[in-house]
Design a protein around this motif. Structure first.
Motif, PDB file in Angstrom:
ATOM      1  N   LYS A 135       0.805  -1.251   0.249  1.00 14.88           N
ATOM      2  CA  LYS A 135       0.090   0.366  -0.231  1.00 14.88           C
ATOM      3  C   LYS A 135       0.601   1.009  -0.176  1.00 14.88           C
ATOM      4  CE  LYS A 135      -2.792  -2.227   3.362  1.00 14.88           C
ATOM      5  NZ  LYS A 135      -3.547  -2.312   4.382  1.00 14.88           N
ATOM      6  N   ARG A 162      -4.645   2.606   0.243  1.00 17.96           N
ATOM      7  CA  ARG A 162      -5.192   2.052   0.744  1.00 17.96           C
ATOM      8  C   ARG A 162      -5.370  -0.170   0.749  1.00 17.96           C
ATOM      9  NH1 ARG A 162     -10.690   4.262   3.097  1.00 17.96           N
ATOM     10  NH2 ARG A 162     -10.491   2.555   4.477  1.00 17.96           N
ATOM     11  N   ASP A 168      -7.592  -0.170  -4.074  1.00 24.67           N
ATOM     12  CA  ASP A 168      -8.737   0.520  -3.749  1.00 24.67           C
ATOM     13  C   ASP A 168     -10.055   0.928  -4.482  1.00 24.67           C
ATOM     14  OD1 ASP A 168      -7.272   2.214  -4.072  1.00 24.67           O
ATOM     15  OD2 ASP A 168      -6.880   3.100  -2.546  1.00 24.67           O
ATOM     16  N   PHE A 169     -10.144   0.639  -5.565  1.00 24.58           N
ATOM     17  CA  PHE A 169     -11.568   1.692  -6.872  1.00 24.58           C
ATOM     18  C   PHE A 169     -10.284   2.994  -6.849  1.00 24.58           C
ATOM     19  CE2 PHE A 169     -11.716  -2.790  -6.092  1.00 24.58           C
ATOM     20  CZ  PHE A 169     -13.253  -3.093  -5.696  1.00 24.58           C
ATOM     21  N   LYS A 170      -9.879   3.301  -6.526  1.00 26.33           N
ATOM     22  CA  LYS A 170      -9.126   5.106  -6.621  1.00 26.33           C
ATOM     23  C   LYS A 170      -7.698   4.598  -7.344  1.00 26.33           C
ATOM     24  CE  LYS A 170     -11.557   6.979  -3.430  1.00 26.33           C
ATOM     25  NZ  LYS A 170     -12.250   5.487  -2.834  1.00 26.33           N
ATOM     26  N   GLY A 226     -15.573   1.809 -10.265  1.00 24.32           N
ATOM     27  CA  GLY A 226     -15.774   1.030  -9.719  1.00 24.32           C
ATOM     28  C   GLY A 226     -15.549  -0.630 -10.176  1.00 24.32           C
ATOM     29  N   GLY A 227     -14.186  -0.757 -10.013  1.00 18.53           N
ATOM     30  CA  GLY A 227     -13.205  -1.573  -9.473  1.00 18.53           C
ATOM     31  C   GLY A 227     -11.446  -0.944  -9.593  1.00 18.53           C
ATOM     32  N   TRP A 228     -10.676  -2.405  -9.450  1.00 23.76           N
ATOM     33  CA  TRP A 228      -9.289  -2.140  -9.377  1.00 23.76           C
ATOM     34  C   TRP A 228      -8.625  -1.679 -10.495  1.00 23.76           C
ATOM     35  CZ3 TRP A 228      -9.967  -8.084  -9.740  1.00 23.76           C
ATOM     36  CH2 TRP A 228     -10.711  -8.756  -8.219  1.00 23.76           C
ATOM     37  N   HIS A 276     -11.477  -2.648 -13.410  1.00 24.42           N
ATOM     38  CA  HIS A 276     -11.595  -4.165 -14.091  1.00 24.42           C
ATOM     39  C   HIS A 276     -13.468  -4.271 -14.350  1.00 24.42           C
ATOM     40  CE1 HIS A 276     -10.250  -8.112 -13.689  1.00 24.42           C
ATOM     41  NE2 HIS A 276     -11.105  -8.669 -13.008  1.00 24.42           N
ATOM     42  N   ASP A 277     -13.492  -2.874 -14.305  1.00 24.95           N
ATOM     43  CA  ASP A 277     -15.016  -2.839 -14.721  1.00 24.95           C
ATOM     44  C   ASP A 277     -15.568  -2.771 -16.074  1.00 24.95           C
ATOM     45  OD1 ASP A 277     -14.289  -0.458 -14.057  1.00 24.95           O
ATOM     46  OD2 ASP A 277     -16.343   0.453 -13.818  1.00 24.95           O
ATOM     47  N   SER A 278     -14.769  -2.787 -16.311  1.00 25.00           N
ATOM     48  CA  SER A 278     -14.489  -2.862 -17.798  1.00 25.00           C
ATOM     49  C   SER A 278     -14.954  -1.392 -18.098  1.00 25.00           C
ATOM     50  CB  SER A 278     -15.493  -3.929 -18.891  1.00 25.00           C
ATOM     51  OG  SER A 278     -15.722  -4.816 -18.293  1.00 25.00           O
ATOM     52  N   GLU A 329      -5.027  -0.801   8.912  1.00 25.36           N
ATOM     53  CA  GLU A 329      -4.844   1.072   7.947  1.00 25.36           C
ATOM     54  C   GLU A 329      -5.532  -0.036   6.479  1.00 25.36           C
ATOM     55  OE1 GLU A 329      -0.957   2.577   6.056  1.00 25.36           O
ATOM     56  OE2 GLU A 329      -0.818   3.908   7.731  1.00 25.36           O
ATOM     57  N   GLN A 330      -6.119  -1.003   7.222  1.00 25.61           N
ATOM     58  CA  GLN A 330      -6.897  -2.167   6.019  1.00 25.61           C
ATOM     59  C   GLN A 330      -7.815  -1.608   5.600  1.00 25.61           C
ATOM     60  OE1 GLN A 330      -7.968  -5.724   7.985  1.00 25.61           O
ATOM     61  NE2 GLN A 330      -9.610  -4.506   9.509  1.00 25.61           N
ATOM     62  N   TYR A 331      -8.294  -2.078   4.484  1.00 24.83           N
ATOM     63  CA  TYR A 331      -9.527  -1.051   3.801  1.00 24.83           C
ATOM     64  C   TYR A 331     -10.408  -1.818   4.142  1.00 24.83           C
ATOM     65  CZ  TYR A 331     -11.970  -0.149  -0.285  1.00 24.83           C
ATOM     66  OH  TYR A 331     -12.637   0.566  -1.632  1.00 24.83           O
ATOM     67  N   GLY A 377     -19.035  -6.450 -20.905  1.00 27.44           N
ATOM     68  CA  GLY A 377     -18.685  -5.117 -19.332  1.00 27.44           C
ATOM     69  C   GLY A 377     -20.216  -5.431 -18.876  1.00 27.44           C
ATOM     70  N   MET A 385     -19.210  -8.297 -16.019  1.00 31.40           N
ATOM     71  CA  MET A 385     -17.909  -7.550 -14.991  1.00 31.40           C
ATOM     72  C   MET A 385     -17.773  -6.756 -14.061  1.00 31.40           C
ATOM     73  SD  MET A 385     -15.357  -9.152 -16.532  1.00 31.40           S
ATOM     74  CE  MET A 385     -14.562  -8.318 -14.435  1.00 31.40           C
ATOM     75  N   ARG A 386     -19.446  -5.962 -14.539  1.00 33.14           N
ATOM     76  CA  ARG A 386     -19.268  -4.499 -13.824  1.00 33.14           C
ATOM     77  C   ARG A 386     -20.146  -5.241 -12.435  1.00 33.14           C
ATOM     78  NH1 ARG A 386     -19.097  -1.711 -18.281  1.00 33.14           N
ATOM     79  NH2 ARG A 386     -21.130  -1.895 -19.017  1.00 33.14           N
ATOM     80  N   SER A 439     -17.275  -6.742 -10.555  1.00 35.01           N
ATOM     81  CA  SER A 439     -16.323  -5.956  -9.905  1.00 35.01           C
ATOM     82  C   SER A 439     -16.407  -4.910  -9.221  1.00 35.01           C
ATOM     83  CB  SER A 439     -15.463  -5.466 -10.865  1.00 35.01           C
ATOM     84  OG  SER A 439     -16.369  -4.377 -11.570  1.00 35.01           O
ATOM     85  N   GLY A 440     -18.257  -4.801  -8.680  1.00 35.16           N
ATOM     86  CA  GLY A 440     -18.677  -3.713  -8.045  1.00 35.16           C
ATOM     87  C   GLY A 440     -18.577  -4.335  -6.698  1.00 35.16           C
TER      88      GLY A 440
END
Lengths: 375, 152
Positions: A124, A148, A169-171, A207-209, A227-229, B21-23, B140, B143-144, B147-148
């Motif tokens: 991280k 994170r 962390d999706f950021k 919405g994804g990595w 990763h959410d395409s 600091e874990q997510y 897609g 995938m959403r 992944s969400g």
């Protein structure tokens, strides 16, 4: 090479390629093959010859970057280490870098001036490494908060100070990586005014990595894929806090690269590059940039034909599992190959199928327009 | 043959849980959570046989951020009821009129409805909707859902 198809491609015979890097005049390529070795090939007599094997890492190499100005290679690995390789008397010599990770290193990138580089990790954090003359070694400063989760990708701004960081962390974030030991004081720019080391300039959610992030040639725009395409786009001259998130119909992308200030190429699990343009400040998909290998064009194209073949031969048909695309597995990386910064003419892709392909952008677009049914 | 005589219970410890600091995936719940679709409006559209309006209304305010599973399940049941009201021949034309954002929400409901445990007829209908959504919105859309982190 298949005749009539405008894409050169080579298989180095070393298995899946996770990353590759070109030297200055593109006569040599360094590749990592999901192992702890780095192979350097040189183009000789119409073929790629293996000329060096760099064996210092203990675990699979995850990142590779060839500094073309200084002719140094930086590599990082799951063994938590990074090395700077210097070419001296026909030998690549490794220097261990003090990145101070307790998890795998995941990505590495030279800054534009090649006086420092950034390494991402599963711990991280990002280490920004620079050479310390007094002690004759590479030391690092670390960017931690507010990252994170695993850092997956990095890209430098053209001003050699700002650093874009993508993570699990999706950021996606833009930090200042100003190192006073090696940098001149940066000028204000659309991303911010004051840039002390580790300062968070912007933060974006998806919405994804995040798999890859890239600054545009001018540094004013940012593109990243997740990763959410989706493909995301920020124009800091319009609003550096606003992100445009384009949802796509494709499988997730793993990589993105700017071609001009207004266009990007992405690629990923669909095994085919896709071209996007920015038109009136809106990101839009243009087309898939794939060409079939000529030998693979004639495949069974309907279930009915498949069953007819089975019936006619009175035997189980051997199923052809080859994809229509040039790459036969996901694409892991895109690199610019020819042209200038801001006007890439050719780019290379490497993939899990062990192939490196050289795409001539203009010819490929023309081919795709003339053969829409094949793409 | 050597035998391990040491206490090995440390191997069962989750060391990452001690990381300060874990997510935390639930940290993102700061916005007003969606309270789910307006059931009365949807029922009204259904009784008037305005199926497309019912579907659009059912896809509003998905309860993705609330922590109340009952709210989520009621929303899923409502959407499933709306989907059942369509004839198979009407599904493709209806999907063509959805936006990609609506499609993503609908795909989440389709997967959740399958998970809850549909009977054979309901499952047949859900598969038909799934096929048409993938035909228009591609992989897609699937995938959403995967992944969400905001789930139904």
């Amino acid at each position: 090479m298949s005749s009539g198809v405008p894409v050169l491609h080579w298989n180095f015979g070393i298995g899946p390629i996770t990353c590759h890097a070109w030297n200055k005049d593109r006569t040599q390529i360094a590749v990592s093959a999901s192992s702890n070795d780095i192979h350097i090939f040189e183009w000789r007599n119409g073929d790629w010859q293996s000329i060096h094997t760099l064996s210092e890492h203990d675990l699979p190499v995850t990142g590779l970057d060839w500094g073309t100005k200084t002719n140094r290679i930086v590599s990082c690995s799951q063994d938590k280490n990074a090395f700077v390789w210097t070419f001296d008397k026909n030998v690549w010599k490794p220097e261990l870098v003090l990145v101070r990770f307790n998890r795998a290193a995941t990505y590495v990138k030279w800054s534009p001036l090649e006086n420092k580089f950034a390494v991402g990790s599963g711990a991280k954090l990002v280490s920004v490494c620079y050479y310390e003359k007094e002690n004759d070694w590479w030391v690092s400063k670390q960017i931690k908060k507010p990252i994170r989760s695993t850092v997956t990708c990095l890209d430098w701004h053209s001003n050699n100070v700002l650093l874009a960081v993508g993570s699990c962390d999706f950021k996606c974030r833009v930090f200042s990586a100003y190192v006073k030991e090696v940098d001149e004081k940066p000028s204000p720019n659309p991303w911010g005014q004051k840039m002390p080391f580790g300062q968070l300039m912007s933060e974006y959610s998806v919405g994804g990595w995040v798999h890859r992030v890239a600054f545009s040639p001018s540094g004013c725009r940012l593109a990243f894929v997740s990763h959410d395409s989706s493909v995301s786009f920020v124009d800091s001259t319009v609003d550096s806090q606003k992100v445009q998130n384009l949802l796509t119909i494709h499988l997730p992308f793993t990589t993105v690269e700017w071609i001009t200030e207004n266009s990007v190429v992405t690629a990923g699990h669909d095994c085919s590059p896709v071209l996007f343009v920015v038109s009136q400040d809106v990101l839009k998909e243009v087309c898939k940039l794939d060409v079939p290998s000529a030998a693979k064009s004639s495949t069974v194209n309907s279930a009915l034909q498949l069953f007819k073949n089975i019936d006619r031969n009175n035997a189980a048909e051997k199923i052809n599992v080859a994809l229509k695309t040039l790459h036969q597995n996901r694409i892991t990386q895109i690199l610019p190959h020819s042209g200038t910064v801001g006007n890439v003419v050719k780019f290379t892709t490497c993939g899990t199928d062990g192939i490196v392909a050289l795409w001539d952008l203009k010819e490929t677009i023309e081919f795709c327009r003339n053969h829409p049914s094949l793409v | 043959m050597s035998k391990n005589m040491q206490n090995t219970s440390y191997r069962k410890l989750d060391v990452d849980s001690f990381d300060p600091e874990q997510y935390d995936e639930n940290d993102e719940t700061v916005d007003t959570p969606g309270l789910g679709p307006d059931e009365r409006a949807v029922q009204g559209f259904l009784s008037s046989n305005r199926l497309e309006d019912a579907l659009h209304a059912a896809l509003l305010s998905p309860p993705l951020k609330t922590k109340d599973q009952n709210v989520k399940d009621r929303a899923t049941q409502l959407v499933t009821k709306v989907l059942q009201s369509f004839k198979n021949a009407e599904i493709e034309a209806t999907v063509q009129k959805l936006s990609i954002e609506e499609s993503d929400i609908l795909m989440k409901y389709v997967y959740k409805s399958m998970e809850i445990g549909a009977d054979a007829a309901v499952c047949q209908s859900l598969l038909a909707w799934h096929a048409q959504l993938v035909a228009k919105f591609g992989h897609g859309a699937i995938m959403r859902v995967f992944s969400g982190r905001q789930r139904l």
